[in-house]
Design a protein around this motif. Structure first.
Motif, PDB file in Angstrom:
ATOM      1  N   LEU A 268      44.299  -2.908  32.723  1.00  0.00           N
ATOM      2  CA  LEU A 268      42.389  -3.070  32.871  1.00  0.00           C
ATOM      3  C   LEU A 268      41.420  -1.975  32.123  1.00  0.00           C
ATOM      4  O   LEU A 268      41.212  -2.470  31.943  1.00  0.00           O
ATOM      5  CB  LEU A 268      41.733  -2.832  34.320  1.00  0.00           C
ATOM      6  CG  LEU A 268      43.115  -3.814  35.407  1.00  0.00           C
ATOM      7  CD1 LEU A 268      41.843  -3.382  36.809  1.00  0.00           C
ATOM      8  CD2 LEU A 268      41.846  -5.123  35.435  1.00  0.00           C
ATOM      9  N   GLU A 269      41.895  -0.979  31.721  1.00  0.00           N
ATOM     10  CA  GLU A 269      41.585  -0.352  30.327  1.00  0.00           C
ATOM     11  C   GLU A 269      41.493  -0.215  29.067  1.00  0.00           C
ATOM     12  O   GLU A 269      40.707  -0.720  28.379  1.00  0.00           O
ATOM     13  CB  GLU A 269      43.004   1.368  30.282  1.00  0.00           C
ATOM     14  CG  GLU A 269      42.504   2.039  31.634  1.00  0.00           C
ATOM     15  CD  GLU A 269      42.764   3.026  31.368  1.00  0.00           C
ATOM     16  OE1 GLU A 269      42.584   5.125  32.211  1.00  0.00           O
ATOM     17  OE2 GLU A 269      44.207   3.082  30.789  1.00  0.00           O
ATOM     18  N   VAL A 270      42.838  -1.400  28.848  1.00  0.00           N
ATOM     19  CA  VAL A 270      43.063  -1.354  27.182  1.00  0.00           C
ATOM     20  C   VAL A 270      41.956  -3.532  26.965  1.00  0.00           C
ATOM     21  O   VAL A 270      40.998  -3.116  26.151  1.00  0.00           O
ATOM     22  CB  VAL A 270      44.770  -2.964  27.781  1.00  0.00           C
ATOM     23  CG1 VAL A 270      44.755  -3.977  26.245  1.00  0.00           C
ATOM     24  CG2 VAL A 270      45.686  -1.475  27.520  1.00  0.00           C
ATOM     25  N   LEU A 271      41.785  -3.658  29.041  1.00  0.00           N
ATOM     26  CA  LEU A 271      40.613  -4.965  28.283  1.00  0.00           C
ATOM     27  C   LEU A 271      39.454  -4.613  27.827  1.00  0.00           C
ATOM     28  O   LEU A 271      38.460  -4.942  26.894  1.00  0.00           O
ATOM     29  CB  LEU A 271      40.573  -5.479  29.678  1.00  0.00           C
ATOM     30  CG  LEU A 271      41.671  -6.985  29.693  1.00  0.00           C
ATOM     31  CD1 LEU A 271      41.623  -7.751  31.378  1.00  0.00           C
ATOM     32  CD2 LEU A 271      41.513  -7.899  28.972  1.00  0.00           C
ATOM     33  N   SER A 272      39.043  -3.590  29.157  1.00  0.00           N
ATOM     34  CA  SER A 272      37.958  -2.987  28.520  1.00  0.00           C
ATOM     35  C   SER A 272      37.005  -2.405  27.801  1.00  0.00           C
ATOM     36  O   SER A 272      36.472  -2.265  27.164  1.00  0.00           O
ATOM     37  CB  SER A 272      37.709  -2.065  30.245  1.00  0.00           C
ATOM     38  OG  SER A 272      37.521  -1.909  30.895  1.00  0.00           O
ATOM     39  N   LEU A 273      38.251  -1.521  26.776  1.00  0.00           N
ATOM     40  CA  LEU A 273      38.154  -1.480  25.601  1.00  0.00           C
ATOM     41  C   LEU A 273      37.821  -2.005  24.643  1.00  0.00           C
ATOM     42  O   LEU A 273      37.356  -1.959  23.822  1.00  0.00           O
ATOM     43  CB  LEU A 273      39.260   0.035  24.700  1.00  0.00           C
ATOM     44  CG  LEU A 273      39.196   1.374  25.821  1.00  0.00           C
ATOM     45  CD1 LEU A 273      40.704   1.611  25.124  1.00  0.00           C
ATOM     46  CD2 LEU A 273      38.222   2.262  25.878  1.00  0.00           C
ATOM     47  N   LEU A 274      38.978  -3.227  24.541  1.00  0.00           N
ATOM     48  CA  LEU A 274      38.718  -4.784  23.567  1.00  0.00           C
ATOM     49  C   LEU A 274      37.363  -5.356  24.200  1.00  0.00           C
ATOM     50  O   LEU A 274      36.848  -5.717  22.820  1.00  0.00           O
ATOM     51  CB  LEU A 274      39.929  -5.808  23.748  1.00  0.00           C
ATOM     52  CG  LEU A 274      41.283  -5.259  23.699  1.00  0.00           C
ATOM     53  CD1 LEU A 274      42.377  -5.392  23.837  1.00  0.00           C
ATOM     54  CD2 LEU A 274      41.997  -4.708  21.944  1.00  0.00           C
ATOM     55  N   LEU A 275      36.647  -4.851  24.493  1.00  0.00           N
ATOM     56  CA  LEU A 275      35.832  -5.813  25.676  1.00  0.00           C
ATOM     57  C   LEU A 275      34.691  -5.123  25.206  1.00  0.00           C
ATOM     58  O   LEU A 275      33.593  -5.797  24.178  1.00  0.00           O
ATOM     59  CB  LEU A 275      36.052  -6.452  26.641  1.00  0.00           C
ATOM     60  CG  LEU A 275      36.332  -7.246  27.141  1.00  0.00           C
ATOM     61  CD1 LEU A 275      36.349  -7.616  28.861  1.00  0.00           C
ATOM     62  CD2 LEU A 275      36.356  -9.270  26.419  1.00  0.00           C
ATOM     63  N   THR A 279      39.879  -1.961  17.478  1.00  0.00           N
ATOM     64  CA  THR A 279      40.244  -2.933  17.521  1.00  0.00           C
ATOM     65  C   THR A 279      41.888  -2.336  18.638  1.00  0.00           C
ATOM     66  O   THR A 279      41.750  -1.494  19.293  1.00  0.00           O
ATOM     67  CB  THR A 279      40.800  -2.296  16.432  1.00  0.00           C
ATOM     68  OG1 THR A 279      41.123  -0.647  16.210  1.00  0.00           O
ATOM     69  CG2 THR A 279      39.914  -2.493  15.200  1.00  0.00           C
ATOM     70  N   ASP A 280      42.990  -3.361  18.198  1.00  0.00           N
ATOM     71  CA  ASP A 280      44.231  -3.008  18.548  1.00  0.00           C
ATOM     72  C   ASP A 280      44.470  -1.731  18.427  1.00  0.00           C
ATOM     73  O   ASP A 280      44.812  -0.974  19.563  1.00  0.00           O
ATOM     74  CB  ASP A 280      45.584  -3.816  18.877  1.00  0.00           C
ATOM     75  CG  ASP A 280      45.112  -5.677  19.222  1.00  0.00           C
ATOM     76  OD1 ASP A 280      45.570  -6.193  19.018  1.00  0.00           O
ATOM     77  OD2 ASP A 280      44.156  -5.328  19.783  1.00  0.00           O
ATOM     78  N   ALA A 281      44.177  -1.295  16.982  1.00  0.00           N
ATOM     79  CA  ALA A 281      44.933  -0.139  17.458  1.00  0.00           C
ATOM     80  C   ALA A 281      44.133   1.658  17.653  1.00  0.00           C
ATOM     81  O   ALA A 281      44.298   2.629  18.232  1.00  0.00           O
ATOM     82  CB  ALA A 281      44.816   0.429  15.323  1.00  0.00           C
ATOM     83  N   SER A 282      43.218   1.063  17.929  1.00  0.00           N
ATOM     84  CA  SER A 282      41.689   2.344  18.349  1.00  0.00           C
ATOM     85  C   SER A 282      42.473   2.001  19.605  1.00  0.00           C
ATOM     86  O   SER A 282      42.216   2.761  20.213  1.00  0.00           O
ATOM     87  CB  SER A 282      40.582   1.459  18.329  1.00  0.00           C
ATOM     88  OG  SER A 282      40.037   1.479  16.385  1.00  0.00           O
ATOM     89  N   VAL A 283      42.197   0.924  20.217  1.00  0.00           N
ATOM     90  CA  VAL A 283      42.580   1.189  22.114  1.00  0.00           C
ATOM     91  C   VAL A 283      43.968   1.921  22.602  1.00  0.00           C
ATOM     92  O   VAL A 283      44.417   2.644  22.908  1.00  0.00           O
ATOM     93  CB  VAL A 283      43.040  -0.098  22.584  1.00  0.00           C
ATOM     94  CG1 VAL A 283      43.879   0.241  23.954  1.00  0.00           C
ATOM     95  CG2 VAL A 283      41.572  -1.476  22.646  1.00  0.00           C
ATOM     96  N   ALA A 284      45.534   1.331  21.180  1.00  0.00           N
ATOM     97  CA  ALA A 284      46.468   2.215  20.732  1.00  0.00           C
ATOM     98  C   ALA A 284      46.067   3.665  21.252  1.00  0.00           C
ATOM     99  O   ALA A 284      47.167   4.554  22.140  1.00  0.00           O
ATOM    100  CB  ALA A 284      47.628   1.360  20.326  1.00  0.00           C
ATOM    101  N   GLY A 290      51.480   2.850  22.409  1.00  0.00           N
ATOM    102  CA  GLY A 290      52.115   2.086  21.207  1.00  0.00           C
ATOM    103  C   GLY A 290      51.282   1.385  21.004  1.00  0.00           C
ATOM    104  O   GLY A 290      50.702   0.157  21.865  1.00  0.00           O
ATOM    105  N   LEU A 291      51.424   0.506  18.905  1.00  0.00           N
ATOM    106  CA  LEU A 291      50.283  -0.733  19.124  1.00  0.00           C
ATOM    107  C   LEU A 291      50.700  -1.781  19.354  1.00  0.00           C
ATOM    108  O   LEU A 291      50.390  -2.848  19.937  1.00  0.00           O
ATOM    109  CB  LEU A 291      50.596  -0.448  17.605  1.00  0.00           C
ATOM    110  CG  LEU A 291      49.494  -2.085  16.703  1.00  0.00           C
ATOM    111  CD1 LEU A 291      48.217  -2.234  17.458  1.00  0.00           C
ATOM    112  CD2 LEU A 291      49.821  -1.903  15.502  1.00  0.00           C
ATOM    113  N   ARG A 292      52.199  -1.923  19.272  1.00  0.00           N
ATOM    114  CA  ARG A 292      53.098  -3.092  19.581  1.00  0.00           C
ATOM    115  C   ARG A 292      52.723  -3.209  21.565  1.00  0.00           C
ATOM    116  O   ARG A 292      52.427  -4.196  21.793  1.00  0.00           O
ATOM    117  CB  ARG A 292      54.757  -2.669  19.343  1.00  0.00           C
ATOM    118  CG  ARG A 292      55.157  -3.437  18.574  1.00  0.00           C
ATOM    119  CD  ARG A 292      56.504  -3.475  17.976  1.00  0.00           C
ATOM    120  NE  ARG A 292      56.739  -3.678  16.316  1.00  0.00           N
ATOM    121  CZ  ARG A 292      58.199  -3.877  15.912  1.00  0.00           C
ATOM    122  NH1 ARG A 292      58.709  -3.811  17.040  1.00  0.00           N
ATOM    123  NH2 ARG A 292      58.355  -3.645  14.573  1.00  0.00           N
ATOM    124  N   THR A 293      53.404  -1.998  22.426  1.00  0.00           N
ATOM    125  CA  THR A 293      52.716  -1.675  23.631  1.00  0.00           C
ATOM    126  C   THR A 293      51.582  -2.665  23.752  1.00  0.00           C
ATOM    127  O   THR A 293      51.077  -3.748  24.665  1.00  0.00           O
ATOM    128  CB  THR A 293      52.975  -0.545  24.501  1.00  0.00           C
ATOM    129  OG1 THR A 293      54.393  -0.161  23.425  1.00  0.00           O
ATOM    130  CG2 THR A 293      51.929  -0.838  25.672  1.00  0.00           C
TER     131      THR A 293
END
Length: 327
Positions: A268-275, A279-284, A290-293
């Motif tokens: 849910l944290e990943v989704l909120s930050l992407l929305l 970027t993926d790198a910034s979320v990581a 990890g970026l792959r995570t």
């Protein structure tokens, strides 16, 4: 069951036999217990000293049990009193120990334990003292205590202490590895798996931790961390590994490693930050993942919702209530 009040298995069996049989003579009781008459009489004399048995006034040579509610109640009250005195003595000794330390402030933060026996003892002690939760990173190379030697884990779990454990895959190759993991899952412990854990550690109730310090050329040792930034660092390390590990489940066909059926708090944290436009790198970086995570979690959520684009994923996330609409 009555070992806590000073009775071994033989004496407990003798008392139970007296309770069920009523008045009984030594030979009859000896046959019930499959003991010699001399050993049976010794057991009766000990029960008599504890106030649990007495010679029957109705018939010479016969014995009767004292009423359990009265006799055992008195022993339990005495035992509680002794425990209260022991707790007080332990508290006073702890104060004296801290006061006599050369550097009491530093000693209160970190304690160094040296020697395999000493480390094993502290490892078991901190689990037995757990009130809420034990978190652990477990490697496939136990040096001091193996899973089969960790009796404190089962005792703590039986008291309702929650266990969150991350094991590395090498644990499956240990002689008792699969049996130990199966037992942990049957105790409703939460177990996750990673390729390798960065360190061995145990964190108890978020208030103290044990970090083993081992090398091939030195005697086993460990740090017991009581408070401060080091404890925060150790706790954060566990949570970071926990987020990236795969849950382990035990079914009819054996073990399986799987992602949770629905989004967890990190998803849910990943989704909120992407929305929010990151970027993926910034979320990581923001979530210390990890970026792959991050990418793996997004892919799994897309598969879970049956969509093929991230735009569709965002719409489904709003529709399912995973994230709140921003005005």
């Amino acid at each position: 069951m009555l070992a806590a009040i000073g009775l071994d298995e033989t004496h407990e069996s003798a008392y139970r036999a007296l309770v069920s049989a009523g008045a009984v003579d030594v030979p009859s009781l000896a046959r019930r217990l499959t003991l010699g008459e001399r050993d049976t009489e010794r057991a009766l004399r000990l029960l008599e000293r504890h106030g649990l048995a007495a010679q029957s006034p109705a018939g010479p040579g016969r014995w009767v049990a004292a009423p359990p509610a009265v006799a055992l109640g008195a022993l339990l009250t005495q035992q509680r009193h002794e425990l209260e005195k022991a707790e007080l003595a332990a508290a006073l000794l702890a104060e004296e120990y801290r006061a006599s330390a050369a550097e009491p402030a530093a000693h209160d933060l970190v304690e160094v334990v040296i020697g395999a026996d000493a480390v094993a003892q502290r490892f078991l002690q901190i689990q037995l003292g757990a009130a809420r939760e034990v978190c652990a990173l477990v490697s496939g190379n136990p040096v001091v205590v193996s899973g089969t030697d960790n009796d404190a884990e089962e005792l703590a779990a039986d008291r309702g202490v929650r266990y969150r454990v991350v094991v590395e895959r090498a644990v499956f190759d240990l002689p008792q590895g699969i049996a130990e993991l199966s037992a942990a899952l049957r105790r409703d412990e939460q177990v996750r798996v990673v390729d390798r854990v960065p360190a061995k550690l145990v964190v108890v109730d978020g208030t103290h931790a044990l970090v083993p310090l081992t090398s091939p050329d030195s005697e086993p040792a460990a740090l017991v961390v009581h408070a401060g930034g080091l404890l925060d660092l150790v706790s954060g390390l566990f949570e970071s590994v926990w987020r990236e590990a795969l849950p382990l489940t035990l079914g009819a066909s054996g073990f399986s490693e799987r992602e949770p059926d629905g989004p967890d708090a990190t998803d849910l944290e990943v989704l909120s930050l992407l929305l929010a436009g990151l970027t993926d790198a910034s979320v990581a970086k923001q979530l210390d993942l990890g970026l792959r995570t991050v990418q793996r979690r997004v892919k799994r959520l897309m598969e879970l919702t049956g969509v093929s684009t991230r735009l569709q994923l965002g719409w489904h996330a709003y529709e399912r209530g995973w994230v709140a609409r921003r005005l």
